[in-house]
Design a protein around this motif. Sequence first.
Motif, PDB file in Angstrom:
ATOM      1  N   ASP A   1      29.095 -59.418  21.483  1.00 22.22           N
ATOM      2  CA  ASP A   1      28.289 -58.293  20.996  1.00 22.22           C
ATOM      3  C   ASP A   1      29.092 -56.992  21.004  1.00 22.22           C
ATOM      4  O   ASP A   1      29.016 -56.197  20.063  1.00 22.22           O
ATOM      5  N   ALA A   2      29.875 -56.794  22.052  1.00 21.28           N
ATOM      6  CA  ALA A   2      30.694 -55.580  22.143  1.00 21.28           C
ATOM      7  C   ALA A   2      31.757 -55.562  21.050  1.00 21.28           C
ATOM      8  O   ALA A   2      32.006 -54.508  20.434  1.00 21.28           O
ATOM      9  N   MET A   3      32.385 -56.697  20.790  1.00 21.54           N
ATOM     10  CA  MET A   3      33.392 -56.780  19.732  1.00 21.54           C
ATOM     11  C   MET A   3      32.755 -56.482  18.377  1.00 21.54           C
ATOM     12  O   MET A   3      33.289 -55.697  17.586  1.00 21.54           O
ATOM     13  N   ALA A   4      31.616 -57.096  18.108  1.00 18.72           N
ATOM     14  CA  ALA A   4      30.929 -56.883  16.830  1.00 18.72           C
ATOM     15  C   ALA A   4      30.605 -55.406  16.629  1.00 18.72           C
ATOM     16  O   ALA A   4      30.876 -54.844  15.560  1.00 18.72           O
ATOM     17  N   ALA A   5      30.044 -54.777  17.632  1.00 17.07           N
ATOM     18  CA  ALA A   5      29.678 -53.358  17.525  1.00 17.07           C
ATOM     19  C   ALA A   5      30.902 -52.481  17.292  1.00 17.07           C
ATOM     20  O   ALA A   5      30.873 -51.557  16.466  1.00 17.07           O
ATOM     21  N   ALA A   6      31.991 -52.764  18.002  1.00 23.61           N
ATOM     22  CA  ALA A   6      33.209 -51.966  17.852  1.00 23.61           C
ATOM     23  C   ALA A   6      33.788 -52.096  16.444  1.00 23.61           C
ATOM     24  O   ALA A   6      34.237 -51.100  15.854  1.00 23.61           O
ATOM     25  N   LEU A   7      33.777 -53.292  15.884  1.00 28.90           N
ATOM     26  CA  LEU A   7      34.328 -53.506  14.543  1.00 28.90           C
ATOM     27  C   LEU A   7      33.495 -52.816  13.477  1.00 28.90           C
ATOM     28  O   LEU A   7      34.033 -52.243  12.528  1.00 28.90           O
ATOM     29  N   ILE A   8      32.174 -52.844  13.640  1.00 31.81           N
ATOM     30  CA  ILE A   8      31.294 -52.152  12.687  1.00 31.81           C
ATOM     31  C   ILE A   8      31.467 -50.642  12.821  1.00 31.81           C
ATOM     32  O   ILE A   8      31.593 -49.927  11.820  1.00 31.81           O
ATOM     33  N   GLU A   9      31.478 -50.139  14.046  1.00 28.76           N
ATOM     34  CA  GLU A   9      31.620 -48.698  14.281  1.00 28.76           C
ATOM     35  C   GLU A   9      32.915 -48.158  13.676  1.00 28.76           C
ATOM     36  O   GLU A   9      32.938 -47.067  13.105  1.00 28.76           O
ATOM     37  N   ALA A  10      33.994 -48.930  13.767  1.00 23.42           N
ATOM     38  CA  ALA A  10      35.296 -48.503  13.237  1.00 23.42           C
ATOM     39  C   ALA A  10      35.443 -48.762  11.736  1.00 23.42           C
ATOM     40  O   ALA A  10      36.500 -48.487  11.168  1.00 23.42           O
ATOM     41  N   ARG A  11      34.405 -49.281  11.103  1.00 25.11           N
ATOM     42  CA  ARG A  11      34.400 -49.595   9.672  1.00 25.11           C
ATOM     43  C   ARG A  11      35.491 -50.614   9.313  1.00 25.11           C
ATOM     44  O   ARG A  11      36.042 -50.595   8.225  1.00 25.11           O
ATOM     45  N   LEU A  12      35.774 -51.501  10.255  1.00 27.19           N
ATOM     46  CA  LEU A  12      36.725 -52.573   9.997  1.00 27.19           C
ATOM     47  C   LEU A  12      36.025 -53.812   9.459  1.00 27.19           C
ATOM     48  O   LEU A  12      36.667 -54.706   8.916  1.00 27.19           O
ATOM     49  N   ALA A  13      34.715 -53.862   9.622  1.00 26.79           N
ATOM     50  CA  ALA A  13      33.893 -54.963   9.132  1.00 26.79           C
ATOM     51  C   ALA A  13      32.605 -54.397   8.547  1.00 26.79           C
ATOM     52  O   ALA A  13      32.079 -53.410   9.046  1.00 26.79           O
ATOM     53  N   ALA A  14      32.129 -55.045   7.491  1.00 30.70           N
ATOM     54  CA  ALA A  14      30.848 -54.662   6.916  1.00 30.70           C
ATOM     55  C   ALA A  14      29.711 -55.336   7.660  1.00 30.70           C
ATOM     56  O   ALA A  14      28.621 -54.786   7.794  1.00 30.70           O
ATOM     57  N   CYS A  15      29.967 -56.549   8.146  1.00 29.90           N
ATOM     58  CA  CYS A  15      28.959 -57.340   8.831  1.00 29.90           C
ATOM     59  C   CYS A  15      29.679 -58.302   9.770  1.00 29.90           C
ATOM     60  O   CYS A  15      30.731 -58.835   9.420  1.00 29.90           O
ATOM     61  N   VAL A  16      29.103 -58.493  10.947  1.00 32.07           N
ATOM     62  CA  VAL A  16      29.609 -59.477  11.894  1.00 32.07           C
ATOM     63  C   VAL A  16      28.432 -60.340  12.332  1.00 32.07           C
ATOM     64  O   VAL A  16      27.455 -59.818  12.865  1.00 32.07           O
ATOM     65  N   ASN A  17      28.524 -61.625  12.081  1.00 29.88           N
ATOM     66  CA  ASN A  17      27.523 -62.558  12.579  1.00 29.88           C
ATOM     67  C   ASN A  17      27.978 -63.059  13.939  1.00 29.88           C
ATOM     68  O   ASN A  17      29.076 -63.598  14.067  1.00 29.88           O
ATOM     69  N   VAL A  18      27.140 -62.860  14.947  1.00 30.63           N
ATOM     70  CA  VAL A  18      27.392 -63.381  16.283  1.00 30.63           C
ATOM     71  C   VAL A  18      26.577 -64.671  16.377  1.00 30.63           C
ATOM     72  O   VAL A  18      25.353 -64.639  16.364  1.00 30.63           O
ATOM     73  N   LEU A  19      27.268 -65.792  16.453  1.00 31.25           N
ATOM     74  CA  LEU A  19      26.611 -67.092  16.397  1.00 31.25           C
ATOM     75  C   LEU A  19      26.235 -67.601  17.787  1.00 31.25           C
ATOM     76  O   LEU A  19      26.622 -67.022  18.803  1.00 31.25           O
ATOM     77  N   ALA A  20      25.530 -68.702  17.791  1.00 32.76           N
ATOM     78  CA  ALA A  20      25.142 -69.347  19.046  1.00 32.76           C
ATOM     79  C   ALA A  20      26.380 -69.915  19.734  1.00 32.76           C
ATOM     80  O   ALA A  20      27.355 -70.284  19.065  1.00 32.76           O
ATOM     81  N   PRO A  21      26.349 -69.984  21.042  1.00 31.56           N
ATOM     82  CA  PRO A  21      27.491 -70.558  21.761  1.00 31.56           C
ATOM     83  C   PRO A  21      27.790 -71.978  21.290  1.00 31.56           C
ATOM     84  O   PRO A  21      26.896 -72.719  20.879  1.00 31.56           O
ATOM     85  N   CYS A  22      29.060 -72.325  21.331  1.00 31.49           N
ATOM     86  CA  CYS A  22      29.506 -73.659  20.952  1.00 31.49           C
ATOM     87  C   CYS A  22      30.535 -74.129  21.974  1.00 31.49           C
ATOM     88  O   CYS A  22      31.013 -73.354  22.796  1.00 31.49           O
ATOM     89  N   THR A  23      30.875 -75.388  21.898  1.00 30.51           N
ATOM     90  CA  THR A  23      31.921 -75.930  22.755  1.00 30.51           C
ATOM     91  C   THR A  23      33.187 -76.087  21.931  1.00 30.51           C
ATOM     92  O   THR A  23      33.168 -76.693  20.864  1.00 30.51           O
ATOM     93  N   SER A  24      34.266 -75.518  22.415  1.00 31.76           N
ATOM     94  CA  SER A  24      35.572 -75.667  21.779  1.00 31.76           C
ATOM     95  C   SER A  24      36.424 -76.594  22.633  1.00 31.76           C
ATOM     96  O   SER A  24      36.471 -76.452  23.855  1.00 31.76           O
ATOM     97  N   VAL A  25      37.082 -77.540  21.987  1.00 33.61           N
ATOM     98  CA  VAL A  25      37.997 -78.464  22.663  1.00 33.61           C
ATOM     99  C   VAL A  25      39.364 -78.251  22.030  1.00 33.61           C
ATOM    100  O   VAL A  25      39.504 -78.280  20.806  1.00 33.61           O
ATOM    101  N   TYR A  26      40.371 -78.024  22.845  1.00 35.70           N
ATOM    102  CA  TYR A  26      41.695 -77.670  22.332  1.00 35.70           C
ATOM    103  C   TYR A  26      42.754 -78.034  23.363  1.00 35.70           C
ATOM    104  O   TYR A  26      42.456 -78.260  24.534  1.00 35.70           O
ATOM    105  N   ARG A  27      43.997 -78.065  22.918  1.00 33.41           N
ATOM    106  CA  ARG A  27      45.119 -78.279  23.829  1.00 33.41           C
ATOM    107  C   ARG A  27      45.748 -76.918  24.098  1.00 33.41           C
ATOM    108  O   ARG A  27      46.071 -76.172  23.180  1.00 33.41           O
ATOM    109  N   TRP A  28      45.927 -76.587  25.371  1.00 27.57           N
ATOM    110  CA  TRP A  28      46.533 -75.320  25.756  1.00 27.57           C
ATOM    111  C   TRP A  28      47.506 -75.577  26.890  1.00 27.57           C
ATOM    112  O   TRP A  28      47.135 -76.136  27.921  1.00 27.57           O
ATOM    113  N   GLN A  29      48.743 -75.188  26.671  1.00 29.83           N
ATOM    114  CA  GLN A  29      49.816 -75.326  27.650  1.00 29.83           C
ATOM    115  C   GLN A  29      49.898 -76.757  28.184  1.00 29.83           C
ATOM    116  O   GLN A  29      50.019 -76.994  29.380  1.00 29.83           O
TER     117      GLN A  29
END
Length: 108
Positions: free
Chosen positions: A18-46
């Motif tokens: 929510d904070a990221m979305a608000a900051a991007l809109i306030e700075a006019r870097l985005a016209a719209c930001v959809n904040v979606l429902a939480p999801c599970t990400s599976v990835y390889r890291w280090q």
Amino acid sequence: MADTLLVLTNLPDRDSADAMAAALIEARLAACVNVLAPCTSVYRWQGAVESATEVPLLIKTTAGRYHALEAAIRARHPYELPEIVAVPVVLGLPGYLDWVAREVTTDA
């Protein structure tokens, strides 16, 4: 239309998303930001397979604002290596795409 981008990133929790979305809109870097429902990400890291709950963001902007948008995301993002992926919008409702372009202009 080729100037419009859909940018994807994920944040670790709803508050930071929510904070990221608000900051991007306030700075006019985005016209719209959809904040979606939480999801599970599976990835390889280090070398290890990881799993994390994340909150995806769908960010609408233009190619001309992409570099500033990326810099803003990186500056605010808590991850060492955040996912920031831009996908060109090849078709869309012309009025909506015009609105996106107007909303991210720096002289508005």
